[in-house]
Design an enzyme around this catalytic site. Structure first.
Site, PDB file in Angstrom:
ATOM      1  N   HIS A 183     -10.030  -8.873  14.559  1.00  0.00           N
ATOM      2  CA  HIS A 183      -9.881  -9.455  13.227  1.00  0.00           C
ATOM      3  C   HIS A 183      -8.471  -9.220  12.684  1.00  0.00           C
ATOM      4  CE1 HIS A 183     -10.247  -9.437   8.752  1.00  0.00           C
ATOM      5  NE2 HIS A 183     -10.925 -10.532   9.006  1.00  0.00           N
TER       6      HIS A 183
ATOM      7  N   ARG B  28      -3.257 -11.083  10.970  1.00  0.00           N
ATOM      8  CA  ARG B  28      -1.891 -10.610  10.751  1.00  0.00           C
ATOM      9  C   ARG B  28      -0.878 -11.078  11.794  1.00  0.00           C
ATOM     10  NH1 ARG B  28      -1.629  -9.150   5.472  1.00  0.00           N
ATOM     11  NH2 ARG B  28      -3.335  -7.716   4.935  1.00  0.00           N
TER      12      ARG B  28
ATOM     13  N   GLN C 110      -2.357   9.087   7.276  1.00  0.00           N
ATOM     14  CA  GLN C 110      -0.960   8.712   7.027  1.00  0.00           C
ATOM     15  C   GLN C 110      -0.135   9.898   6.531  1.00  0.00           C
ATOM     16  OE1 GLN C 110      -0.576   5.418   4.318  1.00  0.00           O
ATOM     17  NE2 GLN C 110       1.578   5.107   4.747  1.00  0.00           N
ATOM     18  N   LEU C 111       1.141   9.881   6.882  1.00  0.00           N
ATOM     19  CA  LEU C 111       2.092  10.879   6.394  1.00  0.00           C
ATOM     20  C   LEU C 111       1.975  11.015   4.883  1.00  0.00           C
ATOM     21  CD1 LEU C 111       5.839  11.109   7.359  1.00  0.00           C
ATOM     22  CD2 LEU C 111       5.173  11.007   4.956  1.00  0.00           C
ATOM     23  N   SER C 112       1.894  12.256   4.413  1.00  0.00           N
ATOM     24  CA  SER C 112       1.766  12.523   2.984  1.00  0.00           C
ATOM     25  C   SER C 112       3.128  12.838   2.383  1.00  0.00           C
ATOM     26  CB  SER C 112       0.814  13.700   2.741  1.00  0.00           C
ATOM     27  OG  SER C 112       0.847  14.094   1.381  1.00  0.00           O
TER      28      SER C 112
ATOM     29  N   ILE D 266      -3.580  -1.044   5.168  1.00  0.00           N
ATOM     30  CA  ILE D 266      -4.777  -0.296   4.781  1.00  0.00           C
ATOM     31  C   ILE D 266      -5.804  -1.149   4.042  1.00  0.00           C
ATOM     32  CG2 ILE D 266      -3.560   1.909   4.745  1.00  0.00           C
ATOM     33  CD1 ILE D 266      -3.464   1.714   1.686  1.00  0.00           C
ATOM     34  N   ARG D 267      -5.498  -2.405   3.813  1.00  0.00           N
ATOM     35  CA  ARG D 267      -6.503  -3.320   3.257  1.00  0.00           C
ATOM     36  C   ARG D 267      -7.570  -3.666   4.290  1.00  0.00           C
ATOM     37  NH1 ARG D 267      -3.153  -8.185   0.979  1.00  0.00           N
ATOM     38  NH2 ARG D 267      -5.245  -8.990   0.517  1.00  0.00           N
ATOM     39  N   HIS D 268      -7.279  -3.390   5.554  1.00  0.00           N
ATOM     40  CA  HIS D 268      -8.274  -3.638   6.610  1.00  0.00           C
ATOM     41  C   HIS D 268      -9.229  -2.456   6.638  1.00  0.00           C
ATOM     42  CE1 HIS D 268      -6.372  -7.263   8.360  1.00  0.00           C
ATOM     43  NE2 HIS D 268      -5.299  -6.747   7.781  1.00  0.00           N
TER      44      HIS D 268
END
Length: 250
Positions: free
Chosen positions: A194, A199, A103-105, A94-96
């Site tokens: 990117h 990654r 996302q699942l909570s 999630i830094r991208h």
């Protein structure tokens, strides 16, 4: 014993393209690749394809990437549903910031029967996997006990939904980083390029590198010309990397 969650990347959406009927142009591609070409040609109104080297969709997109005209890649997107990925890995994912995420909570979904993701380095060692599984089982047992006690503590809360949410958001503190999560990720072609460049590198964490490689394989099926410059290779330790001489964006 905790169930092991294998990585799975499923394509769930991709760009469609509807060519304007009043534009004198056609192409040998469809979907996102056709949209990318259309956007590029719209900049210069080059509908007649005057350059033979860029007359095909693949040739045109190769030229776009060669000259660094990456903005036209942003018009087309791909969405994946990713399961079998650890919470620690999604913290990196999630830094991208050019991606969109759902996302699942853990506040709404109970983790009593949560699966675990085996970290690279343990996946070929049964003894280490047993240690991991035992730790996961212990944390899950603690989670279940905390959950029950917290729900009892919040018994005066009139809303059952809020009561359960308050209990889960506190109890989840003991869940390990290896806990499986599930996430929908949407990104445009430029953002995906990117992500792969950053990654799928040998310098990246191995779990997110595996994710990047799996995404690349599916992206190459959706838009071959856009990702054709990436090559997958196997390192001495058996893990894979992907590199491209044209992926220069930092």
């Amino acid at each position: 014993m905790a169930e092991i969650a294998p990585l799975r990347v499923q394509l769930i959406a991709k760009t469609d393209f509807l060519a304007p009927p009043d534009v004198p142009w056609s192409t040998d591609a469809d979907g996102g690749p056709a949209l990318v070409e259309f956007a590029g040609r719209a900049c210069y109104q080059s509908w007649s394809k005057p350059n033979p080297k860029t007359a095909t969709n693949a040739g045109y997109i190769k030229h776009i990437i060669d000259v660094g005209h990456f903005s036209v890649l942003e018009h087309a997107s791909v969405s994946f549903y990713i399961t079998g990925i650890s919470r620690s890995c999604t913290h990196e994912l999630i830094r991208h910031r050019h991606f969109s995420y759902s996302q699942l909570s853990q506040r709404y979904v109970p983790e009593n029967d949560s699966r675990v993701v085996v970290p690279p380095g343990l996946d070929d060692d049964p003894e280490l996997q047993q240690i991991l599984a035992a730790a996961a089982d212990a944390s899950r047992a603690t989670y279940t006990e905390l959950l029950a006690r917290l729900e009892a503590k919040f018994a005066d809360q009139p809303s059952a939904v809020l009561r359960r949410k308050q209990a889960r958001q506190a109890a989840r503190a003991v869940l390990p980083n290896a806990t499986e999560t599930r996430i929908v990720v949407t990104g445009n072609y430029r953002a995906w390029r990117h992500f792969i460049a950053m990654r799928a590198s040998e310098h990246a964490d191995v779990e997110i590198r595996r994710l990047a490689i799996e995404c690349l394989r599916r992206l190459a099926d959706v838009a071959p010309a856009v990702f054709a410059d990436f090559e997958i290779a196997t390192l001495a330790d058996g893990t894979e990397v992907a590199t491209s001489p044209l992926a220069t964006e930092a």
